[in-house]
Design a protein around this motif. Structure first.
Motif, PDB file in Angstrom:
ATOM      1  N   ALA A  58       0.598  -1.597  -0.053  1.00  0.00           N
ATOM      2  CA  ALA A  58      -0.364  -0.136   0.007  1.00  0.00           C
ATOM      3  C   ALA A  58       0.989   1.032  -0.280  1.00  0.00           C
ATOM      4  O   ALA A  58       0.894   2.193  -1.206  1.00  0.00           O
ATOM      5  CB  ALA A  58      -1.182   0.310   0.869  1.00  0.00           C
ATOM      6  N   GLU A  61       2.666   1.438  -3.616  1.00  0.00           N
ATOM      7  CA  GLU A  61       1.188   2.445  -4.015  1.00  0.00           C
ATOM      8  C   GLU A  61       1.162   3.270  -3.991  1.00  0.00           C
ATOM      9  O   GLU A  61       1.146   4.501  -5.145  1.00  0.00           O
ATOM     10  CB  GLU A  61      -0.042   1.050  -4.356  1.00  0.00           C
ATOM     11  N   SER A  62       0.798   4.184  -2.940  1.00  0.00           N
ATOM     12  CA  SER A  62       0.726   5.141  -2.555  1.00  0.00           C
ATOM     13  C   SER A  62       1.703   6.417  -2.834  1.00  0.00           C
ATOM     14  O   SER A  62       2.046   7.502  -3.203  1.00  0.00           O
ATOM     15  CB  SER A  62       0.459   6.030  -1.070  1.00  0.00           C
ATOM     16  N   LYS A  65       1.083   7.075  -6.820  1.00  0.00           N
ATOM     17  CA  LYS A  65       0.406   7.677  -7.352  1.00  0.00           C
ATOM     18  C   LYS A  65       0.997   9.360  -6.734  1.00  0.00           C
ATOM     19  O   LYS A  65       1.117  10.363  -7.161  1.00  0.00           O
ATOM     20  CB  LYS A  65      -0.557   7.778  -6.070  1.00  0.00           C
ATOM     21  N   ILE A  88      -3.805   9.729   0.868  1.00  0.00           N
ATOM     22  CA  ILE A  88      -3.096   9.237  -0.402  1.00  0.00           C
ATOM     23  C   ILE A  88      -3.138   7.562   0.215  1.00  0.00           C
ATOM     24  O   ILE A  88      -4.137   6.198  -0.371  1.00  0.00           O
ATOM     25  CB  ILE A  88      -2.379  10.057  -0.952  1.00  0.00           C
ATOM     26  N   ARG A  91      -6.728   6.393   1.350  1.00  0.00           N
ATOM     27  CA  ARG A  91      -7.039   5.444   0.532  1.00  0.00           C
ATOM     28  C   ARG A  91      -6.475   4.456   0.033  1.00  0.00           C
ATOM     29  O   ARG A  91      -7.389   3.493  -0.156  1.00  0.00           O
ATOM     30  CB  ARG A  91      -7.787   6.769  -0.683  1.00  0.00           C
ATOM     31  N   THR A  92      -5.462   4.441  -0.298  1.00  0.00           N
ATOM     32  CA  THR A  92      -4.982   3.644  -0.382  1.00  0.00           C
ATOM     33  C   THR A  92      -4.611   2.016   0.541  1.00  0.00           C
ATOM     34  O   THR A  92      -5.213   1.004  -0.799  1.00  0.00           O
ATOM     35  CB  THR A  92      -3.260   3.601  -1.386  1.00  0.00           C
ATOM     36  N   ASP A  95      -8.609   0.311  -0.105  1.00  0.00           N
ATOM     37  CA  ASP A  95      -8.632   0.115  -1.144  1.00  0.00           C
ATOM     38  C   ASP A  95      -7.638  -1.457  -1.325  1.00  0.00           C
ATOM     39  O   ASP A  95      -8.617  -2.474  -1.690  1.00  0.00           O
ATOM     40  CB  ASP A  95      -8.046   0.836  -2.015  1.00  0.00           C
ATOM     41  N   CYS A  96      -6.767  -1.390  -0.588  1.00  0.00           N
ATOM     42  CA  CYS A  96      -6.310  -2.921  -0.753  1.00  0.00           C
ATOM     43  C   CYS A  96      -6.809  -3.475   0.694  1.00  0.00           C
ATOM     44  O   CYS A  96      -6.640  -5.197  -0.191  1.00  0.00           O
ATOM     45  CB  CYS A  96      -4.563  -2.694  -0.170  1.00  0.00           C
ATOM     46  N   ASN A 164     -10.233   7.537  -6.617  1.00  0.00           N
ATOM     47  CA  ASN A 164     -10.196   5.736  -6.865  1.00  0.00           C
ATOM     48  C   ASN A 164     -11.973   5.796  -6.869  1.00  0.00           C
ATOM     49  O   ASN A 164     -12.288   5.144  -7.045  1.00  0.00           O
ATOM     50  CB  ASN A 164     -10.473   4.725  -6.299  1.00  0.00           C
TER      51      ASN A 164
END
Length: 189
Positions: A58, A61-62, A65, A88, A91-92, A95-96, A164
């Motif tokens: 996560a 991935e953040s 972004k 960020i 939220r990431t 989502d994960c 997203n």
């Protein structure tokens, strides 16, 4: 080291470390952001995911972004940057978590974070502001969009990509969030 696996922009010649490379400035900015916020980002993601490998995913991935929107970050050490990075990574991580259905109690964790005060930002200067107190009581789905739009200067499309969600959702949340803020400010008077 977690940071080393994050892809950084490359110059057309391919060497991101050359002195004349315009991307070396971006690299320094990312390095400074990493030095300043990597522990906070890891902590936030871990509190949501409760699993080290998922947390690392996560956070990486953040960072991807963040690097895509690096031009929106002007100052490294300011509350706008901190709130942007926290939004960020939260939220990431959420989502994960949703993608990894193997974890239990997702609804409890998400509800705890959606009711959390203003993105864990508890700067002394902010606590005295009336707007800070109003944003703490505004539902997170609206406060995130309002902060990204007005404080960080993101467009509706950029906010939609970052969170997203659909761009139409952003355009609906902005006026609803403004209306909630207006009502809350009127009630506080």
């Amino acid at each position: 080291m977690l940071f080393m696996s994050i892809p950084l922009p490359r110059s057309p010649k391919g060497n991101p470390f050359s002195k004349g490379n315009p991307f070396s400035k971006d690299r320094r900015k990312v390095e400074k952001l990493y030095e300043r916020y990597h522990k906070l980002m890891y902590h936030i993601a871990y509190n949501i995911l409760q699993h080290h490998e998922d947390t690392e995913d996560a956070v990486i991935e953040s960072w991807e972004k963040i690097i895509r929107h690096l031009d929106k970050i002007n100052k490294i050490d300011c509350r706008e940057t901190k709130s942007l990075l926290v939004i960020i990574v939260e939220r990431t991580a959420i989502d994960c978590y949703r993608k990894n259905k193997r974890r239990r109690n997702i609804e409890t964790l998400i509800e705890n974070y959606e009711s959390s005060p203003y993105f864990i930002t508890k700067d002394k200067a902010l606590e005295n502001l009336e707007l800070y107190h109003v944003l703490r009581h505004t539902p997170k789905i609206y406060s995130e969009v309002l902060i990204l739009y007005y404080v960080n200067g993101f467009t509706g499309k950029e906010i939609a990509n970052l969170l997203n969600i659909k761009e139409s959702t952003v355009t609906v949340r902005l006026p609803r969030g403004r209306e909630l803020l207006r009502k809350e400010l009127e009630n506080n008077d």
